[in-house]
Design a protein around this motif. Structure first.
Motif, mmCIF file in Angstrom:
data_model
loop_
_atom_site.group_PDB
_atom_site.id
_atom_site.type_symbol
_atom_site.label_atom_id
_atom_site.label_comp_id
_atom_site.label_asym_id
_atom_site.label_seq_id
_atom_site.Cartn_x
_atom_site.Cartn_y
_atom_site.Cartn_z
ATOM 1 N N LEU A 24 9.527 56.819 15.666
ATOM 2 C CA LEU A 24 9.771 57.831 16.695
ATOM 3 C C LEU A 24 10.005 59.205 16.072
ATOM 4 C CD1 LEU A 24 9.910 57.972 19.770
ATOM 5 C CD2 LEU A 24 12.387 57.627 19.615
ATOM 6 N N ALA A 25 10.680 59.230 14.929
ATOM 7 C CA ALA A 25 10.920 60.512 14.244
ATOM 8 C C ALA A 25 9.604 61.130 13.781
ATOM 9 C CB ALA A 25 11.861 60.310 13.064
ATOM 10 N N VAL A 26 8.724 60.325 13.181
ATOM 11 C CA VAL A 26 7.434 60.840 12.720
ATOM 12 C C VAL A 26 6.581 61.271 13.904
ATOM 13 C CG1 VAL A 26 5.280 60.226 11.536
ATOM 14 C CG2 VAL A 26 7.481 59.496 10.590
ATOM 15 N N TYR A 27 6.605 60.497 14.975
ATOM 16 C CA TYR A 27 5.841 60.842 16.176
ATOM 17 C C TYR A 27 6.281 62.199 16.723
ATOM 18 C CZ TYR A 27 3.879 60.430 20.876
ATOM 19 O OH TYR A 27 3.188 60.655 22.041
ATOM 20 N N ARG A 28 7.578 62.409 16.780
ATOM 21 C CA ARG A 28 8.094 63.661 17.335
ATOM 22 C C ARG A 28 7.875 64.834 16.390
ATOM 23 N NH1 ARG A 28 13.774 61.346 20.018
ATOM 24 N NH2 ARG A 28 12.901 61.019 22.111
ATOM 25 N N ALA A 29 7.967 64.593 15.090
ATOM 26 C CA ALA A 29 7.846 65.688 14.121
ATOM 27 C C ALA A 29 6.404 66.039 13.799
ATOM 28 C CB ALA A 29 8.582 65.313 12.836
ATOM 29 N N GLY A 30 5.497 65.053 13.924
ATOM 30 C CA GLY A 30 4.100 65.333 13.642
ATOM 31 C C GLY A 30 3.709 65.228 12.185
ATOM 32 N N SER A 31 4.628 64.778 11.328
ATOM 33 C CA SER A 31 4.290 64.607 9.920
ATOM 34 C C SER A 31 5.269 63.638 9.278
ATOM 35 C CB SER A 31 4.312 65.935 9.166
ATOM 36 O OG SER A 31 5.619 66.286 8.797
ATOM 37 N N LEU A 32 4.839 62.991 8.199
ATOM 38 C CA LEU A 32 5.707 62.086 7.466
ATOM 39 C C LEU A 32 6.868 62.837 6.826
ATOM 40 C CD1 LEU A 32 3.029 59.822 5.699
ATOM 41 C CD2 LEU A 32 4.253 59.378 7.829
ATOM 42 N N THR A 33 6.565 64.029 6.290
ATOM 43 C CA THR A 33 7.607 64.808 5.615
ATOM 44 C C THR A 33 8.719 65.198 6.571
ATOM 45 O OG1 THR A 33 5.973 65.700 4.074
ATOM 46 C CG2 THR A 33 8.050 66.893 4.268
ATOM 47 N N ALA A 34 8.342 65.748 7.728
ATOM 48 C CA ALA A 34 9.358 66.180 8.687
ATOM 49 C C ALA A 34 10.078 64.983 9.293
ATOM 50 C CB ALA A 34 8.706 67.015 9.784
ATOM 51 N N GLY A 35 9.344 63.884 9.553
ATOM 52 C CA GLY A 35 9.988 62.693 10.079
ATOM 53 C C GLY A 35 10.998 62.120 9.105
ATOM 54 N N ALA A 36 10.639 62.111 7.819
ATOM 55 C CA ALA A 36 11.569 61.623 6.799
ATOM 56 C C ALA A 36 12.840 62.459 6.775
ATOM 57 C CB ALA A 36 10.887 61.642 5.431
ATOM 58 N N ARG A 37 12.678 63.769 6.958
ATOM 59 C CA ARG A 37 13.839 64.658 6.976
ATOM 60 C C ARG A 37 14.756 64.336 8.156
ATOM 61 N NH1 ARG A 37 11.303 69.424 7.071
ATOM 62 N NH2 ARG A 37 11.517 69.707 9.323
ATOM 63 N N LEU A 38 14.158 64.012 9.309
ATOM 64 C CA LEU A 38 14.952 63.725 10.503
ATOM 65 C C LEU A 38 15.781 62.454 10.358
ATOM 66 C CD1 LEU A 38 12.457 64.590 13.392
ATOM 67 C CD2 LEU A 38 14.470 65.890 12.683
ATOM 68 N N VAL A 39 15.227 61.436 9.691
ATOM 69 C CA VAL A 39 15.949 60.162 9.580
ATOM 70 C C VAL A 39 16.670 60.002 8.248
ATOM 71 C CG1 VAL A 39 14.491 58.954 11.224
ATOM 72 C CG2 VAL A 39 13.831 58.991 8.820
ATOM 73 N N PHE A 62 -1.032 56.137 13.483
ATOM 74 C CA PHE A 62 -1.300 57.544 13.211
ATOM 75 C C PHE A 62 -2.613 57.703 12.460
ATOM 76 C CE2 PHE A 62 3.372 57.242 13.304
ATOM 77 C CZ PHE A 62 3.645 58.168 14.291
ATOM 78 N N GLU A 63 -3.269 58.795 12.754
ATOM 79 C CA GLU A 63 -4.419 59.215 11.963
ATOM 80 C C GLU A 63 -3.903 60.173 10.900
ATOM 81 O OE1 GLU A 63 -8.480 61.928 12.382
ATOM 82 O OE2 GLU A 63 -7.283 61.431 14.159
ATOM 83 N N ARG A 64 -4.121 59.846 9.650
ATOM 84 C CA ARG A 64 -3.665 60.702 8.560
ATOM 85 C C ARG A 64 -4.578 61.910 8.444
ATOM 86 N NH1 ARG A 64 -0.930 56.038 9.452
ATOM 87 N NH2 ARG A 64 0.718 55.681 7.907
ATOM 88 N N LEU A 65 -4.027 63.091 8.623
ATOM 89 C CA LEU A 65 -4.765 64.341 8.498
ATOM 90 C C LEU A 65 -4.516 64.929 7.112
ATOM 91 C CD1 LEU A 65 -3.850 65.847 11.992
ATOM 92 C CD2 LEU A 65 -5.916 64.582 11.374
ATOM 93 N N PRO A 66 -5.314 65.942 6.704
ATOM 94 C CA PRO A 66 -5.045 66.572 5.398
ATOM 95 C C PRO A 66 -3.596 67.032 5.276
ATOM 96 C CG PRO A 66 -7.161 67.297 6.242
ATOM 97 C CD PRO A 66 -6.536 66.488 7.333
ATOM 98 N N GLY A 68 -0.094 66.442 7.661
ATOM 99 C CA GLY A 68 0.494 65.910 8.875
ATOM 100 C C GLY A 68 -0.257 64.691 9.384
ATOM 101 N N VAL A 69 0.130 64.241 10.572
ATOM 102 C CA VAL A 69 -0.486 63.072 11.189
ATOM 103 C C VAL A 69 -0.718 63.346 12.668
ATOM 104 C CG1 VAL A 69 0.519 61.394 9.582
ATOM 105 C CG2 VAL A 69 1.782 62.040 11.650
ATOM 106 N N ALA A 70 -1.671 62.629 13.250
ATOM 107 C CA ALA A 70 -1.938 62.708 14.687
ATOM 108 C C ALA A 70 -1.762 61.315 15.275
ATOM 109 C CB ALA A 70 -3.352 63.216 14.950
ATOM 110 N N PRO A 71 -1.019 61.165 16.383
ATOM 111 C CA PRO A 71 -0.772 59.844 16.948
ATOM 112 C C PRO A 71 -2.017 59.262 17.602
ATOM 113 C CG PRO A 71 0.143 61.525 18.375
ATOM 114 C CD PRO A 71 -0.333 62.229 17.140
ATOM 115 N N THR A 72 -2.158 57.944 17.502
ATOM 116 C CA THR A 72 -3.213 57.230 18.206
ATOM 117 C C THR A 72 -2.729 56.919 19.626
ATOM 118 O OG1 THR A 72 -2.390 55.059 17.547
ATOM 119 C CG2 THR A 72 -3.919 56.167 16.029
ATOM 120 N N PRO A 73 -3.620 56.481 20.515
ATOM 121 C CA PRO A 73 -3.169 56.078 21.855
ATOM 122 C C PRO A 73 -2.101 54.987 21.819
ATOM 123 C CG PRO A 73 -5.544 56.372 21.837
ATOM 124 C CD PRO A 73 -5.095 56.498 20.417
ATOM 125 N N VAL A 74 -2.176 54.091 20.846
ATOM 126 C CA VAL A 74 -1.148 53.058 20.709
ATOM 127 C C VAL A 74 0.207 53.693 20.415
ATOM 128 C CG1 VAL A 74 -0.381 51.083 19.327
ATOM 129 C CG2 VAL A 74 -2.782 51.298 19.973
#
Length: 310
Positions: A24-39, A62-66, A68-74
């Motif tokens: 949920l943290a990564v989903y809300r932050a839009g990136s692994l780095t920012a999500g890691a910081r949140l948790v 998630f779709e790994r972008l250059p 950040g990440v983009a969420p899939t429909p799942v």
């Protein structure tokens, strides 16, 4: 949404709430780095937890972008299912009765735009509980940070390229050729209108960067010529450029919004008022596909509303 729930709750073994919290943290932050910081976890740990959750679901989240990440429909379905109960669980674990406070909104942009436009517009939000962490810097660096999840919003002097970022036009900056009255009196206004840049030969130029991008653009757009003169003063802040020009150091080109007060007071004088002044559009950028937290949305909406009155 049911197929996501079935995969979660009918899987082998108990659910790992830590994985769900990290997701949920990564989903809300839009990136692994920012999500890691949140948790409060390392990025490798976050990556491992997400892989384990994806294996349980049998679907990528998630779709790994250059950057950040983009969420899939799942991921969208899972986040919708988890958000409320996870926020309530966080509140209970913290001893409260309400969801935990939102993290600060990380906003970045040019120092001058932040100081003159953004901060006055956003100040009232602080009383409503919005916390902000504001960073000034160069546009390319800030957009890279936005893609990496360091920032939630970036005020950009250029339109970002690629699918990873979304950008909305924010404000048009009109550029003005200005000088203090002492220098304005020494420039032949008629010759400037008829001969263009030649009338400024020998006049000291004040710039915010060694490659004089704003001055070069003005010379090309208005005078239809290439600027070859070197600046007399380089100072990396347009507010300091303005101060130097007001004090009589020479001539420069500034965004009109940055010198409105000085023009009205007469401490700066426009040397030329072309019919077609150069304009640069500023943009408000955010990561594509990231879940936008309410306070981030408040900051974004406030900036867009304030820009309409500029």
């Amino acid at each position: 949404m049911d197929h996501v729930g079935n995969r979660l709750f009918n899987g082998n073994g108990p659910l790992d709430l830590g994985q769900l919290r990290t997701f949920l943290a990564v989903y809300r932050a839009g990136s692994l780095t920012a999500g890691a910081r949140l948790v409060g976890l390392s990025q490798p740990t976050v990556t491992t937890q997400l892989k384990a959750l994806e294996e349980r679901l049998g679907r990528p989240l998630f779709e790994r972008l250059p950057r950040g990440v983009a969420p899939t429909p799942v991921a969208d379905e899972l986040a919708a299912r988890l958000a409320t109960p996870m926020d309530l669980l966080e509140a209970i674990a913290g001893g409260g009765t309400e969801p935990a406070a939102e993290p600060p909104v990380h906003l970045a942009g040019p120092a001058e735009t932040l100081a003159v436009f953004a901060m006055p517009a956003l100040a009232p939000l602080v009383e409503h509980g919005v916390r902000m962490r504001v960073t000034a810097g160069l546009t390319d660096d800030l957009l890279a940070g936005l893609r990496a999840g360091t920032y939630d919003l970036v005020i950009s002097t250029i339109r970002p390229r690629g699918r990873a970022l979304l950008a909305e036009p924010l404000v048009d900056e009109e550029f003005v050729l200005v000088a203090a009255p002492t220098w304005a009196a020494r420039v032949d206004a008629d010759r400037l209108r008829s001969e263009g840049a030649e009338a400024l030969a020998g006049v000291p130029l004040i710039a915010y960067a060694e490659d004089v991008p704003i001055l070069r653009r003005y010379w090309r757009h208005v005078f239809d010529t290439r600027l070859t003169a070197e600046p007399a003063v380089v100072v990396p802040d347009l507010r300091a450029v303005r101060s130097a020009v007001v004090a009589g150091a020479g001539v420069s080109v500034l965004p009109r919004y940055l010198c409105t007060v000085e023009l009205a007071a007469g401490t700066l004088v426009p040397l030329l008022e072309p019919d077609d002044a150069p304009i640069n559009t500023g943009y408000l950028a955010q990561r594509a596909g990231a879940h936008v937290l309410p306070h981030v949305a408040l900051v974004r909406d406030r900036l867009l509303a304030a820009a309409k009155h500029c």
